[in-house]
Design a protein around this motif. Structure first.
Motif, PDB file in Angstrom:
ATOM      1  N   ALA A 177       0.802  -1.082   0.068  1.00 37.01           N
ATOM      2  CA  ALA A 177       0.163   0.068  -0.094  1.00 37.01           C
ATOM      3  C   ALA A 177       0.640   1.250  -0.025  1.00 37.01           C
ATOM      4  O   ALA A 177       0.435   2.497  -0.141  1.00 37.01           O
ATOM      5  N   LYS A 178       2.024   1.073   0.032  1.00 40.22           N
ATOM      6  CA  LYS A 178       3.001   2.329   0.527  1.00 40.22           C
ATOM      7  C   LYS A 178       3.591   2.547  -1.015  1.00 40.22           C
ATOM      8  O   LYS A 178       4.264   1.532  -1.662  1.00 40.22           O
ATOM      9  N   ASN A 179       3.776   3.803  -1.332  1.00 48.25           N
ATOM     10  CA  ASN A 179       4.794   3.943  -2.318  1.00 48.25           C
ATOM     11  C   ASN A 179       6.248   3.831  -2.039  1.00 48.25           C
ATOM     12  O   ASN A 179       6.671   3.766  -1.221  1.00 48.25           O
ATOM     13  N   ARG A 180       6.996   3.771  -3.299  1.00 44.58           N
ATOM     14  CA  ARG A 180       8.570   3.734  -3.155  1.00 44.58           C
ATOM     15  C   ARG A 180       9.023   4.665  -2.415  1.00 44.58           C
ATOM     16  O   ARG A 180       8.779   5.877  -2.472  1.00 44.58           O
ATOM     17  N   MET A 181       9.884   4.308  -1.296  1.00 45.71           N
ATOM     18  CA  MET A 181      10.630   5.477  -0.684  1.00 45.71           C
ATOM     19  C   MET A 181      12.130   4.931  -1.092  1.00 45.71           C
ATOM     20  O   MET A 181      12.697   3.945  -0.754  1.00 45.71           O
ATOM     21  N   LEU A 182      12.776   6.131  -1.444  1.00 43.11           N
ATOM     22  CA  LEU A 182      14.347   5.971  -1.602  1.00 43.11           C
ATOM     23  C   LEU A 182      14.919   5.951  -0.297  1.00 43.11           C
ATOM     24  O   LEU A 182      14.790   6.534   0.681  1.00 43.11           O
ATOM     25  N   HIS A 183      16.103   5.187  -0.581  1.00 49.28           N
ATOM     26  CA  HIS A 183      17.185   5.065   0.847  1.00 49.28           C
ATOM     27  C   HIS A 183      17.500   6.372   1.356  1.00 49.28           C
ATOM     28  O   HIS A 183      17.140   6.452   2.805  1.00 49.28           O
ATOM     29  N   GLY A 184      17.579   7.401   0.719  1.00 50.55           N
ATOM     30  CA  GLY A 184      18.205   8.649   1.424  1.00 50.55           C
ATOM     31  C   GLY A 184      17.054   9.455   1.789  1.00 50.55           C
ATOM     32  O   GLY A 184      17.073  10.155   3.112  1.00 50.55           O
ATOM     33  N   GLU A 185      15.520   9.385   1.213  1.00 52.32           N
ATOM     34  CA  GLU A 185      14.574   9.728   1.682  1.00 52.32           C
ATOM     35  C   GLU A 185      14.302   9.298   3.222  1.00 52.32           C
ATOM     36  O   GLU A 185      13.978   9.935   4.138  1.00 52.32           O
ATOM     37  N   ALA A 186      14.467   8.021   3.487  1.00 47.61           N
ATOM     38  CA  ALA A 186      14.104   7.231   4.698  1.00 47.61           C
ATOM     39  C   ALA A 186      15.236   7.473   5.673  1.00 47.61           C
ATOM     40  O   ALA A 186      14.802   7.987   6.932  1.00 47.61           O
ATOM     41  N   ILE A 187      16.521   7.741   5.331  1.00 51.80           N
ATOM     42  CA  ILE A 187      17.713   8.320   6.174  1.00 51.80           C
ATOM     43  C   ILE A 187      17.081   9.585   6.601  1.00 51.80           C
ATOM     44  O   ILE A 187      17.350   9.951   7.612  1.00 51.80           O
ATOM     45  N   ALA A 188      17.031  10.659   5.845  1.00 47.61           N
ATOM     46  CA  ALA A 188      16.479  12.030   6.059  1.00 47.61           C
ATOM     47  C   ALA A 188      15.500  11.913   7.447  1.00 47.61           C
ATOM     48  O   ALA A 188      15.646  12.953   8.417  1.00 47.61           O
ATOM     49  N   ILE A 189      14.515  11.106   7.153  1.00 53.61           N
ATOM     50  CA  ILE A 189      13.670  10.919   8.354  1.00 53.61           C
ATOM     51  C   ILE A 189      14.089  10.574   9.415  1.00 53.61           C
ATOM     52  O   ILE A 189      13.963  10.976  10.764  1.00 53.61           O
ATOM     53  N   GLY A 190      14.859   9.526   9.160  1.00 54.45           N
ATOM     54  CA  GLY A 190      15.510   8.633  10.413  1.00 54.45           C
ATOM     55  C   GLY A 190      16.431  10.026  11.264  1.00 54.45           C
ATOM     56  O   GLY A 190      16.610   9.686  12.521  1.00 54.45           O
ATOM     57  N   MET A 191      17.150  10.686  10.228  1.00 57.03           N
ATOM     58  CA  MET A 191      17.932  11.506  10.989  1.00 57.03           C
ATOM     59  C   MET A 191      17.336  12.604  11.963  1.00 57.03           C
ATOM     60  O   MET A 191      17.787  12.992  13.075  1.00 57.03           O
ATOM     61  N   VAL A 192      15.797  12.990  11.661  1.00 60.25           N
ATOM     62  CA  VAL A 192      15.327  13.828  12.257  1.00 60.25           C
ATOM     63  C   VAL A 192      14.933  13.313  13.520  1.00 60.25           C
ATOM     64  O   VAL A 192      15.077  13.777  14.789  1.00 60.25           O
TER      65      VAL A 192
END
Ligand code: GLY
Length: 355
Positions: A253-268
């Motif tokens: 159900a989720k759209n594709r998330m790129l590695h760096g996009e996920a890491i950006a959220i993870g960093m916050v």
């Protein structure tokens, strides 16, 4: 010629790197070369690569599917079978021409084929240039868990040619940029301050920025190539970021998330956790959150999403005996690894991310 010399291998910058690659290949007299790429890169990057590769050694091109879903054992089996059918022997070598997935899987394929053949990396995305091609980590995913199968295996040589970035989708560029922001956050405050002011960053000079990130990463890797200690800091944002990536990868159900996009959220989220555990200044946290959300926007997570993401955190390779051990910031440019973190605190980090 611009070059970073690590303990194990050289990293060449710019088109002149191909001459060094050619010299190395010709000197070693490999029996055959396997050029591993994906279908997108085969079309967009291979013509440039082949036009610049100065060698007469015979080669075969093997193409994998693009995207993170290809980074699994069945893809490796396919490539190994092709190599056997094409009579690649242990005097052959593999050249991975592509993004992070091609670098990670190519390095892994080479590291175990006939107990190991030489490998060369020609990264074509920003992410692969500043992260995946540097430091000798190879890996594939297993049942959605990121990079849980792999090896430490350094390439013989890396060529970073920023010309390939002209073919890159802006979203992919931003994905790589997240790893560069990470280099600033963990190691170099002024670099973070420079990169966060994205509107004033001169992208005509991208090779200088890539060089700076490569130097930071190489210095950290040099101190601790097998991640017994300080190399863990390169995983800032990845405890949460990899969990987000795994959740998105395995949830149709989720759209594709790129590695760096996920890491950006993870960093916050991990910066929020840092305010509680290491006393990261609240103003610094707000700066990180605002800068990252300005560049990447804000993803929406429901309570169920967060609960599901927290389930994936257990697969993080830095965990010990079920205890989550993250990399946290004491201040921008300074961090500590092996910091025990609870799922409840990570959940609070998501709450604040969404505010
Ligand atoms: N991407 C983190 C590392 O290479 O250690």
């Amino acid at each position: 010629m611009v070059k970073v010399e690590t303990a194990d291998y050289p990293i060449y910058f710019g088109g002149e790197g191909y001459a060094s690659l050619g010299d190395f290949l010709n000197e070693k007299q490999y029996s055959k070369l396997l050029i591993l790429t994906d279908s997108t890169c085969n079309e967009l990057c291979l013509p440039h690569f082949l036009a610049h590769l100065p060698t007469t050694i015979p080669f075969e091109i093997v193409e994998i599917e693009p995207g993170e879903t290809a980074k699994e054992l069945s893809t490796c089996e396919g490539v190994w079978s092709a190599m056997l059918d094409l009579e690649f022997d242990r005097h052959s070598a593999l050249i991975a021409v592509g993004g992070g997935v091609v670098s990670d899987i190519g390095g892994f394929i080479a590291s175990v084929y006939m107990r190991g053949i030489d490998c060369f990396l020609v990264p074509t995305t920003l992410l692969a240039m500043v992260d995946a091609s540097i430091g000798g980590k190879t890996g594939i995913d297993l049942q959605g868990a990121k990079n849980v199968i792999g090896s430490f295996s350094t390439p013989q040589l890396v060529v970073i040619d920023a010309t390939y970035l002209e073919t890159l989708d802006p979203r992919e560029l931003k994905s790589g940029y997240a790893e560069m922001l990470k280099h600033g956050l963990i190691y170099d405050e002024s670099y973070f301050n420079h990169l966060k002011a994205i509107a004033t960053v001169d992208f005509a000079d991208i090779e200088t920025l890539i060089y700076h990130s490569v130097v930071i990463k190489s210095q950290i890797v040099q101190e601790d190539p097998h991640e017994a200690g300080v190399r863990k800091i390169l995983n800032f944002g990845h405890t949460v970021g990899h969990a987000i990536e795994s959740y998105y990868l395995t949830n149709p159900a989720k759209n594709r998330m790129l590695h760096g996009e996920a890491i950006a959220i993870g960093m916050v989220v991990e910066a929020y956790v840092s305010t509680v555990i290491l006393g990261l200044n609240w103003t610094a946290y707000q700066d990180i959150k605002e800068s990252i959300q300005y560049i990447y926007g804000k993803e929406v997570f429901s309570e169920t999403d967060v609960e599901e993401i927290l389930q994936w955190v257990k697969f993080d390779k830095k965990n010990r005996a079920g205890i989550i051990q993250a990399v946290l910031l004491a201040q921008i440019g300074q961090c500590s690894y092996n910091q025990e973190v609870s799922k409840q605190l990570i959940a609070k980090g998501f709450e604040d991310y969404l505010k």
